[in-house]
Design a protein around this motif. Sequence first.
Motif, PDB file in Angstrom:
ATOM      1  N   HIS A 164      13.121  34.017  54.478  1.00 30.39           N
ATOM      2  CA  HIS A 164      14.333  33.645  53.748  1.00 30.39           C
ATOM      3  C   HIS A 164      14.568  32.151  53.864  1.00 30.39           C
ATOM      4  O   HIS A 164      14.169  31.523  54.858  1.00 30.39           O
ATOM      5  CB  HIS A 164      15.548  34.410  54.286  1.00 30.39           C
ATOM      6  N   ASP A 165      15.241  31.605  52.842  1.00 24.23           N
ATOM      7  CA  ASP A 165      15.632  30.199  52.932  1.00 24.23           C
ATOM      8  C   ASP A 165      16.955  30.084  53.668  1.00 24.23           C
ATOM      9  O   ASP A 165      17.481  31.086  54.197  1.00 24.23           O
ATOM     10  CB  ASP A 165      15.705  29.568  51.533  1.00 24.23           C
ATOM     11  N   ASP A 166      17.497  28.886  53.711  1.00 27.62           N
ATOM     12  CA  ASP A 166      18.732  28.657  54.467  1.00 27.62           C
ATOM     13  C   ASP A 166      19.911  29.431  53.902  1.00 27.62           C
ATOM     14  O   ASP A 166      20.910  29.650  54.612  1.00 27.62           O
ATOM     15  CB  ASP A 166      19.046  27.160  54.493  1.00 27.62           C
ATOM     16  N   HIS A 167      19.790  29.837  52.644  1.00 31.59           N
ATOM     17  CA  HIS A 167      20.901  30.572  52.024  1.00 31.59           C
ATOM     18  C   HIS A 167      20.684  32.081  52.078  1.00 31.59           C
ATOM     19  O   HIS A 167      21.459  32.839  51.488  1.00 31.59           O
ATOM     20  CB  HIS A 167      21.056  30.118  50.568  1.00 31.59           C
ATOM     21  N   GLY A 168      19.633  32.511  52.695  1.00 33.53           N
ATOM     22  CA  GLY A 168      19.374  33.928  52.821  1.00 33.53           C
ATOM     23  C   GLY A 168      18.574  34.526  51.706  1.00 33.53           C
ATOM     24  O   GLY A 168      18.344  35.747  51.688  1.00 33.53           O
ATOM     25  N   ALA A 169      18.152  33.704  50.766  1.00 30.82           N
ATOM     26  CA  ALA A 169      17.365  34.220  49.648  1.00 30.82           C
ATOM     27  C   ALA A 169      15.922  34.424  50.083  1.00 30.82           C
ATOM     28  O   ALA A 169      15.365  33.652  50.872  1.00 30.82           O
ATOM     29  CB  ALA A 169      17.430  33.247  48.473  1.00 30.82           C
ATOM     30  N   VAL A 170      15.286  35.484  49.547  1.00 28.09           N
ATOM     31  CA  VAL A 170      13.895  35.777  49.861  1.00 28.09           C
ATOM     32  C   VAL A 170      13.008  34.800  49.100  1.00 28.09           C
ATOM     33  O   VAL A 170      13.119  34.658  47.880  1.00 28.09           O
ATOM     34  CB  VAL A 170      13.534  37.222  49.489  1.00 28.09           C
ATOM     35  N   VAL A 171      12.121  34.099  49.831  1.00 26.82           N
ATOM     36  CA  VAL A 171      11.247  33.123  49.202  1.00 26.82           C
ATOM     37  C   VAL A 171       9.773  33.473  49.362  1.00 26.82           C
ATOM     38  O   VAL A 171       8.928  32.984  48.611  1.00 26.82           O
ATOM     39  CB  VAL A 171      11.510  31.710  49.771  1.00 26.82           C
ATOM     40  N   ALA A 172       9.434  34.266  50.332  1.00 29.79           N
ATOM     41  CA  ALA A 172       8.030  34.617  50.568  1.00 29.79           C
ATOM     42  C   ALA A 172       7.973  35.913  51.366  1.00 29.79           C
ATOM     43  O   ALA A 172       8.966  36.381  51.921  1.00 29.79           O
ATOM     44  CB  ALA A 172       7.299  33.498  51.309  1.00 29.79           C
ATOM     45  N   ALA A 173       6.783  36.465  51.394  1.00 31.56           N
ATOM     46  CA  ALA A 173       6.565  37.691  52.157  1.00 31.56           C
ATOM     47  C   ALA A 173       5.193  37.628  52.818  1.00 31.56           C
ATOM     48  O   ALA A 173       4.255  37.060  52.266  1.00 31.56           O
ATOM     49  CB  ALA A 173       6.669  38.923  51.262  1.00 31.56           C
ATOM     50  N   THR A 174       5.127  38.218  53.990  1.00 27.20           N
ATOM     51  CA  THR A 174       3.860  38.342  54.719  1.00 27.20           C
ATOM     52  C   THR A 174       3.596  39.823  54.942  1.00 27.20           C
ATOM     53  O   THR A 174       4.507  40.572  55.322  1.00 27.20           O
ATOM     54  CB  THR A 174       3.906  37.618  56.062  1.00 27.20           C
ATOM     55  N   GLY A 175       2.370  40.239  54.698  1.00 24.90           N
ATOM     56  CA  GLY A 175       2.050  41.650  54.851  1.00 24.90           C
ATOM     57  C   GLY A 175       0.776  41.875  55.634  1.00 24.90           C
ATOM     58  O   GLY A 175      -0.056  40.981  55.783  1.00 24.90           O
ATOM     59  N   SER A 176       0.646  43.065  56.179  1.00 22.57           N
ATOM     60  CA  SER A 176      -0.594  43.478  56.840  1.00 22.57           C
ATOM     61  C   SER A 176      -1.070  44.765  56.193  1.00 22.57           C
ATOM     62  O   SER A 176      -0.265  45.575  55.738  1.00 22.57           O
ATOM     63  CB  SER A 176      -0.375  43.696  58.338  1.00 22.57           C
ATOM     64  N   ILE A 177      -2.379  44.936  56.165  1.00 24.41           N
ATOM     65  CA  ILE A 177      -2.960  46.074  55.471  1.00 24.41           C
ATOM     66  C   ILE A 177      -4.084  46.655  56.326  1.00 24.41           C
ATOM     67  O   ILE A 177      -4.860  45.906  56.932  1.00 24.41           O
ATOM     68  CB  ILE A 177      -3.478  45.670  54.072  1.00 24.41           C
ATOM     69  N   GLN A 178      -4.121  47.967  56.423  1.00 24.85           N
ATOM     70  CA  GLN A 178      -5.085  48.642  57.295  1.00 24.85           C
ATOM     71  C   GLN A 178      -5.786  49.758  56.526  1.00 24.85           C
ATOM     72  O   GLN A 178      -5.145  50.530  55.816  1.00 24.85           O
ATOM     73  CB  GLN A 178      -4.383  49.225  58.523  1.00 24.85           C
ATOM     74  N   ASP A 179      -7.076  49.844  56.712  1.00 26.94           N
ATOM     75  CA  ASP A 179      -7.867  50.912  56.111  1.00 26.94           C
ATOM     76  C   ASP A 179      -7.699  52.175  56.953  1.00 26.94           C
ATOM     77  O   ASP A 179      -8.073  52.223  58.115  1.00 26.94           O
ATOM     78  CB  ASP A 179      -9.346  50.499  56.073  1.00 26.94           C
TER      79      ASP A 179
END
Length: 847
Positions: A248-263
Amino acid sequence: MTEALATAPTIMVVDDTVANLTLLGDLLRGEGYRVVQFPRGPMALEAARAQAPDLILLDIMMPEMDGFEVCRELKADPHLAHIPVLFISALGEVDPKVEAFAAGGVDYITKPFERAEILARTRTQLELLDARRRLEQQRSNLETQVRERTAHLTRAQRMARVGSWTIDLDSNELHWFDDSWRLMGLTQGGPVTLERLLQQVHPDDRKRLMAAWEQALASGRGDDYNLSYRVLAGDEVCWVKEWIEFEHDDHGAVVAATGSIQDITDQVRVEQALRTERRRLRNALDAARAGSWEWNAEHRTLNADRAWAELLGYRPEELDPVGIETWEGLVHPDDLERVRDSLRRHVQGQQPVHQVEYRIRHRDGHWVWLRTSGRTIEYDDQGGPRLVAGIDVDVSAQKTRQLERERLARLDPLTGLPNRIGLAEQLTEAIRNAGNADQTDSRLAVAYIDLDGLGVANLRFGREGGDQIILETARRISDMAAPDTIVTRIGGDEFVLVLSISGAENAGDRIRRLIRQLGRPIVLDSGRVRLTASAGLTLLSTTEREDEEQLVRQAFQALYEAKLKGKNRLELFDKDREQNLRQRYERLDAIRAGLDRDQFILHYQPKVHLRSGDVLGFEALIRWQHPEQGLVPPGEFIPALTNQPLAVDVGDWVIERALKQLAQWNDDGFETCISVNVDGQQLLDPDFAERLAGQLAAHPGVRPHQLELEMLETSAMEDIEQVADLIGRFQQMGISVSLDDYGTGYSSLTFVKRLPVSTIKIDQSFVRDLLIDSEHEAIIGGIVTLAEKLQRKVIAEGVETEQHGRRLIELGCQTGQGYGIARPMPAGDVRAWLAQWQVPASWREAP
């Protein structure tokens, strides 16, 4: 031995057999190792916790705590678990070895052992220990480097399982890392859009994936996004599991995401296969038609189905219903109470299921083993059981095999004789019967018999020939055994007999006759062989409580003595000697505890110039201020330290206390010298000189010449070259050395010449009889002359009267100590004695 191990590793030997302790101690010390020895497991554990050794040689059969338990205790302690344990035991069969390794041992040596084998295996384990330590250090260094280089990836590592990705929500571009490309069925390259990702998702899962993504994006939280879906990876369909976390940015808005993935393809396949297998198992159980029943607690009747009735050979109508008294009449009397107890515990809520195995009579009279499982399915208005339902399965075949295995587990497969397990059970019963017997003229004896040279015969005739030898030995023993004798083979060529000896009959005579019988030639398929046998014998005590393990151990110890004395003989276990040795080790325990609790003190006996009366110094003599026994003289505890490592600790304590006393006297303005006695163990300790230098350095107010070391003539004889070098090192440090009790040992001119001691002390036994024995006078005169020729000082011990002192002066001996001058005294009494000390006039006037 590697360079890293050249600093004398400490090896702990734990064995209740004194002969083993002595043999192993001498062998290992001869190789330069530092050895500590203990006859019992609890003693060894306490010592190991105080100071961990580098390696432990551990016997198995010991009283109080066997070797397996000691090893498990060690491995349970995180501070001791790393210590390698090398088992040494007379148990040569597989089971003890398996148990030894299961307990945590790293190696196993069978007694009687070879010296070369002991040294080789000890050296190997120490080198492995050193290698492990270096490897651990290297691994620690590498782990530190990895932590430093990957600190910035901590957050991703916390979330990632196999692959990971990030997405910039402004540009809608995905950046994949690690194995994510392969998991999604794509060739590794630059950024990928969300739309491109959806093309790889199975069409049936795309809507579900997008719905979960949009819901998580709308909430701004990723903790609810935990989704499994299918991916089209080339020609295959794979299952993956995915997690995300938003930024989130300083205003709480979502700006990016990080994910993990497993077989999780394999996991999904296993779960699907498990569900299929469960369905098959359910069908198999239904097809098995295990007998079912219901017990009506209100009417006390048992209703069973057709399968249950057929298990017992009845038609259903013959057992519909069955009164509880009838059912109990069918149950085996030995099992009935166990079944009742299981059912009672269940209906009372003490166990969730009524489950038990029991025997019940078949219609034709034989017993059927049933495994029953049931639970309460209806309760009455008061909460009590109304209806209990369950199933019974015929386990007779399994039980028959189990009982047969249990029977065979107690028998030696080659000879059919009881094995070690069978011996333990039968000997326990024999001991119990002996204790309950009213007969006073019958005693129980245990003999341990071992063939001499079977190994050589096995090499010559092979395994088949060896088996023939064992079978013939078992036959001869059984043929000569009395009807009430228990004959067992406990492994290899080892047999144990339990004999009942009546009246004046001598158990030793019976075993000697058996030894002679076993010495007769044996005819094999491939030739003839003649072996001898050795045996150890012990008798059940009439005054002490002894268990089967203790009796077998005593018999084996006697056998070991027979082997050491030349084989082909019988040795009786010496309980008095064993008791004396145990008392000695108990004394050592008490001394060690007294040292830890600071119960020892030093008394000081002056050494004076006989003619002038000048005080030349004091000899420090140890005393034990025992809390219960009072002041214990050294003659009651010093002999127990002979050839014991504890002697080094006591000796170091005496030196340290003497240096502290010198420092205190120097501070008070009273400067003198103190001599201390040095044990032979200290002289042979390679670290002694270095420790002594450290002790002197810790007391800078004490000058080295104020400390004198007194060594026994007999101690120096053990390694005269090493002792001579050690004395030279002491002299370089400024410490003088005297030869104590001269005249009682080697006492040759060559011996004294080779040892660069500064003083020779004439033993008090010569001085005390000086006035009544002309030979003693001649000996003293000879020692004085010898000292003058070699430019050594001379001092006489045992000056008990004024006449002793005058005669010593006449013989040329000018210094002495003894009761005629002063008894040993506490340090606090020294200054008062000095104030009143006067030399006798006859000494001043002596020619």
